[in-house]
Design a protein around this motif. Structure first.
Motif, PDB file in Angstrom:
ATOM      1  N   PHE A 124      38.198  28.579  34.486  1.00  0.00           N
ATOM      2  CA  PHE A 124      39.441  28.651  35.245  1.00  0.00           C
ATOM      3  C   PHE A 124      40.635  28.415  34.321  1.00  0.00           C
ATOM      4  CE2 PHE A 124      36.401  26.865  38.487  1.00  0.00           C
ATOM      5  CZ  PHE A 124      36.235  28.066  39.162  1.00  0.00           C
ATOM      6  N   GLN A 125      41.687  29.211  34.542  1.00  0.00           N
ATOM      7  CA  GLN A 125      42.896  29.081  33.759  1.00  0.00           C
ATOM      8  C   GLN A 125      44.115  29.143  34.667  1.00  0.00           C
ATOM      9  OE1 GLN A 125      42.772  32.249  30.884  1.00  0.00           O
ATOM     10  NE2 GLN A 125      41.126  31.322  29.687  1.00  0.00           N
ATOM     11  N   ASP A 126      45.245  28.718  34.143  1.00  0.00           N
ATOM     12  CA  ASP A 126      46.509  28.827  34.851  1.00  0.00           C
ATOM     13  C   ASP A 126      46.714  30.276  35.293  1.00  0.00           C
ATOM     14  OD1 ASP A 126      49.528  27.333  34.874  1.00  0.00           O
ATOM     15  OD2 ASP A 126      49.552  29.510  34.811  1.00  0.00           O
ATOM     16  N   GLY A 127      46.935  30.482  36.608  1.00  0.00           N
ATOM     17  CA  GLY A 127      47.137  31.826  37.133  1.00  0.00           C
ATOM     18  C   GLY A 127      45.917  32.450  37.769  1.00  0.00           C
ATOM     19  N   HIS A 128      44.757  31.802  37.682  1.00  0.00           N
ATOM     20  CA  HIS A 128      43.561  32.316  38.348  1.00  0.00           C
ATOM     21  C   HIS A 128      43.555  31.904  39.817  1.00  0.00           C
ATOM     22  CE1 HIS A 128      40.897  32.822  34.483  1.00  0.00           C
ATOM     23  NE2 HIS A 128      41.869  33.704  34.560  1.00  0.00           N
ATOM     24  N   TRP A 129      42.688  32.557  40.599  1.00  0.00           N
ATOM     25  CA  TRP A 129      42.483  32.142  41.985  1.00  0.00           C
ATOM     26  C   TRP A 129      41.051  32.431  42.373  1.00  0.00           C
ATOM     27  CZ3 TRP A 129      41.340  35.603  46.058  1.00  0.00           C
ATOM     28  CH2 TRP A 129      41.422  36.962  45.730  1.00  0.00           C
ATOM     29  N   ARG A 179      46.011  36.163  50.167  1.00  0.00           N
ATOM     30  CA  ARG A 179      46.316  37.600  50.121  1.00  0.00           C
ATOM     31  C   ARG A 179      47.592  37.855  49.328  1.00  0.00           C
ATOM     32  NH1 ARG A 179      45.398  37.098  55.858  1.00  0.00           N
ATOM     33  NH2 ARG A 179      43.195  37.484  56.322  1.00  0.00           N
ATOM     34  N   ALA A 180      48.603  37.026  49.557  1.00  0.00           N
ATOM     35  CA  ALA A 180      49.852  37.186  48.809  1.00  0.00           C
ATOM     36  C   ALA A 180      49.628  36.937  47.319  1.00  0.00           C
ATOM     37  CB  ALA A 180      50.913  36.237  49.358  1.00  0.00           C
ATOM     38  N   ALA A 181      48.778  35.966  46.986  1.00  0.00           N
ATOM     39  CA  ALA A 181      48.504  35.653  45.584  1.00  0.00           C
ATOM     40  C   ALA A 181      47.828  36.815  44.879  1.00  0.00           C
ATOM     41  CB  ALA A 181      47.637  34.392  45.483  1.00  0.00           C
ATOM     42  N   ASN A 182      46.814  37.409  45.537  1.00  0.00           N
ATOM     43  CA  ASN A 182      46.098  38.479  44.840  1.00  0.00           C
ATOM     44  C   ASN A 182      46.874  39.784  44.831  1.00  0.00           C
ATOM     45  OD1 ASN A 182      45.251  40.205  47.115  1.00  0.00           O
ATOM     46  ND2 ASN A 182      43.784  38.612  47.627  1.00  0.00           N
ATOM     47  N   GLN A 183      47.805  39.972  45.763  1.00  0.00           N
ATOM     48  CA  GLN A 183      48.630  41.168  45.736  1.00  0.00           C
ATOM     49  C   GLN A 183      49.750  41.055  44.701  1.00  0.00           C
ATOM     50  OE1 GLN A 183      50.051  42.023  49.684  1.00  0.00           O
ATOM     51  NE2 GLN A 183      47.995  42.133  50.543  1.00  0.00           N
ATOM     52  N   SER A 230      47.600  40.097  38.974  1.00  0.00           N
ATOM     53  CA  SER A 230      46.279  39.480  39.142  1.00  0.00           C
ATOM     54  C   SER A 230      45.241  40.330  38.427  1.00  0.00           C
ATOM     55  CB  SER A 230      45.930  39.365  40.625  1.00  0.00           C
ATOM     56  OG  SER A 230      46.804  38.489  41.283  1.00  0.00           O
ATOM     57  N   GLU A 231      44.615  39.755  37.429  1.00  0.00           N
ATOM     58  CA  GLU A 231      43.656  40.520  36.636  1.00  0.00           C
ATOM     59  C   GLU A 231      42.208  40.136  36.907  1.00  0.00           C
ATOM     60  OE1 GLU A 231      43.559  37.954  32.481  1.00  0.00           O
ATOM     61  OE2 GLU A 231      45.044  39.540  32.701  1.00  0.00           O
ATOM     62  N   ALA A 232      41.975  39.110  37.727  1.00  0.00           N
ATOM     63  CA  ALA A 232      40.596  38.676  37.955  1.00  0.00           C
ATOM     64  C   ALA A 232      40.457  38.030  39.327  1.00  0.00           C
ATOM     65  CB  ALA A 232      40.142  37.697  36.871  1.00  0.00           C
ATOM     66  N   LEU A 233      39.269  38.176  39.887  1.00  0.00           N
ATOM     67  CA  LEU A 233      38.900  37.532  41.149  1.00  0.00           C
ATOM     68  C   LEU A 233      37.522  36.934  40.964  1.00  0.00           C
ATOM     69  CD1 LEU A 233      38.941  36.950  44.217  1.00  0.00           C
ATOM     70  CD2 LEU A 233      38.193  39.304  44.587  1.00  0.00           C
ATOM     71  N   PHE A 234      37.360  35.675  41.328  1.00  0.00           N
ATOM     72  CA  PHE A 234      36.074  35.003  41.243  1.00  0.00           C
ATOM     73  C   PHE A 234      35.409  35.018  42.619  1.00  0.00           C
ATOM     74  CE2 PHE A 234      38.670  33.099  37.902  1.00  0.00           C
ATOM     75  CZ  PHE A 234      37.848  33.252  36.811  1.00  0.00           C
ATOM     76  N   SER A 265      39.910  43.070  48.925  1.00  0.00           N
ATOM     77  CA  SER A 265      40.750  42.712  47.789  1.00  0.00           C
ATOM     78  C   SER A 265      40.798  43.832  46.761  1.00  0.00           C
ATOM     79  CB  SER A 265      40.228  41.423  47.132  1.00  0.00           C
ATOM     80  OG  SER A 265      40.337  40.321  48.005  1.00  0.00           O
ATOM     81  N   LEU A 266      39.652  44.457  46.496  1.00  0.00           N
ATOM     82  CA  LEU A 266      39.625  45.563  45.530  1.00  0.00           C
ATOM     83  C   LEU A 266      40.482  46.729  45.999  1.00  0.00           C
ATOM     84  CD1 LEU A 266      35.873  45.715  44.412  1.00  0.00           C
ATOM     85  CD2 LEU A 266      37.825  44.868  43.103  1.00  0.00           C
ATOM     86  N   LEU A 267      40.405  47.042  47.282  1.00  0.00           N
ATOM     87  CA  LEU A 267      41.183  48.165  47.805  1.00  0.00           C
ATOM     88  C   LEU A 267      42.684  47.893  47.714  1.00  0.00           C
ATOM     89  CD1 LEU A 267      39.044  49.148  50.933  1.00  0.00           C
ATOM     90  CD2 LEU A 267      39.105  50.233  48.684  1.00  0.00           C
ATOM     91  N   THR A 268      43.045  46.632  47.740  1.00  0.00           N
ATOM     92  CA  THR A 268      44.457  46.266  47.593  1.00  0.00           C
ATOM     93  C   THR A 268      44.887  46.248  46.136  1.00  0.00           C
ATOM     94  OG1 THR A 268      44.452  44.939  49.618  1.00  0.00           O
ATOM     95  CG2 THR A 268      46.164  44.451  47.995  1.00  0.00           C
TER      96      THR A 268
END
Length: 358
Positions: A124-129, A179-183, A230-234, A265-268
């Motif tokens: 985990f790093q600053d900016g991940h979710w 949702r707002a974070a990943n968009q 957002s470049e990654a989703l766990f 999330s991927l579709l967004t």
């Protein structure tokens, strides 16, 4: 800090964390929870301990700090610059009036996050979710079902005898905020939330802060200006299985299993990343999907990472052919892939299903 003393004590990493916390909380003796048998000695809990300090800054809250994602004792890893995984987790939980002890569920919560890091190697790093697929506190009714990560605002990185350690704070989010974070961007959303969420203290009783006009305006303006960073989703819902090649496929074929929530999330996100020349990674416990823009489609398995390259036309087909609903999907241009989508079950504090996605 005396590096030689740290070497002599054999607990240089642990001592460095203690020294940092002693500056933040002078004179305070923390509540400390340690497993009877940590993973290093054959037990099931990866962390050697978690300390909780009481703070009145921002709001009265408990400040949890982990011990064990960095190297607490001797240097074992070959990375001389970083201690272990290079981080320890922190978590700030708003204290209830009259509360004299830190809630015990948060110790288990942090052990579970550390277990994920140890199992997957995903740091985990600053900016991940990351989504939790349910309340982060299973014994408390709450809308906090997701989390973002940020550098702890009061604990700067330290250089121990075993290398550098960052303190990465876990911040609880609602589904709407997720949702707002990943968009947009998790870190930029956290900055927009900060006036309503001092020190990013997690409050299990709060509603979505997107209802605040200034936060909603900041998100809308940020999306229009920035797109998605957002470049990654766990996720815990990701499996890849090699299959016999189909008639239309060239080379190996694969079945990719995802949760409906992750598909949504991927579709967004993919249309907000790939057309701008940006990659996107979906990281699970055992597998990773690496999506990359390209002039020609291809699928390549690299160890436990499946690299999916898509041209603009195939990305458009992907977003129209896939759906966040249970079922099996094929995408023209990626004939060697079969996408299996499972329902995502959102559970309340008692474990009962309160929402089904897909």
């Amino acid at each position: 800090m005396n590096d030689q003393a740290d070497n002599d004590s054999g607990t240089g990493g642990w001592d460095a964390i203690n020294a940092s916390l002693a500056q933040a909380y002078p004179g305070q003796e923390p509540r400390h929870a340690a497993p009877v048998l940590p993973a290093s000695l054959g037990g099931g809990d990866p962390l050697d301990g978690i300390s909780a300090y009481f703070s009145t800054q921002g709001w009265p809250h408990w400040h949890y700090v982990t011990y064990g994602l960095s190297e607490l004792y001797g240097k074992e890893s070959e990375d001389l610059d970083h201690s272990g995984y290079g981080l320890e987790l922190t978590f700030r939980l708003r204290a209830l009036p009259g509360q004299t002890e830190p809630p015990s569920w948060a110790f288990d919560f942090l052990q579970n996050l550390a277990r994920y890091v140890f199992r997957t190697g995903n740091v985990f790093q600053d900016g991940h979710w990351m989504t939790a697929n349910g309340p982060i506190a299973l014994d408390t009714p709450t809308r906090i079902c997701s989390m973002a990560f940020a550098s702890d605002p009061q604990l700067p990185a330290i250089d121990s005898v075993n290398g550098r350690v960052e303190f990465v704070q876990v911040v609880g989010l609602t589904l709407e905020e997720e949702r707002a974070a990943n968009q947009w961007a998790p870190r930029k959303l956290l900055d927009a939330l900060l006036p309503h969420m001092p020190l990013w203290i997690t409050d299990l009783e709060r509603e979505s802060l997107l209802e605040a006009p200034d936060v909603a305006e900041a998100v809308a303006a940020g999306l229009a200006r920035d797109g998605s960073s957002s470049e990654a989703l766990f996720t815990d819902v990701l499996q890849v299985a090699e299959m016999a090649p189909s008639g239309a496929a060239v080379g190996p074929s694969f079945k990719v299993t995802l949760g409906a929530r992750q598909v949504a999330s991927l579709l967004t996100l993919l249309p907000l990343r790939l057309p701008f020349g940006q990659f996107f990674v979906l990281s699970g416990s055992d597998w990773q999907l690496f999506f990359e823009p390209a002039e020609a489609d291809s699928v390549v398995l690299e160890d436990t990472m499946l690299v999916v390259r898509m041209c603009p036309a195939t990305l458009a087909t992907f977003t129209s052919a896939m759906a966040p609903r249970e079922g099996s999907y094929q995408v023209a241009g990626l004939a060697q892939l079969t996408w299996s989508v499972q329902k995502t079950l959102i559970r309340d504090a008692s474990g009962a299903v309160v929402q089904t996605i897909g």
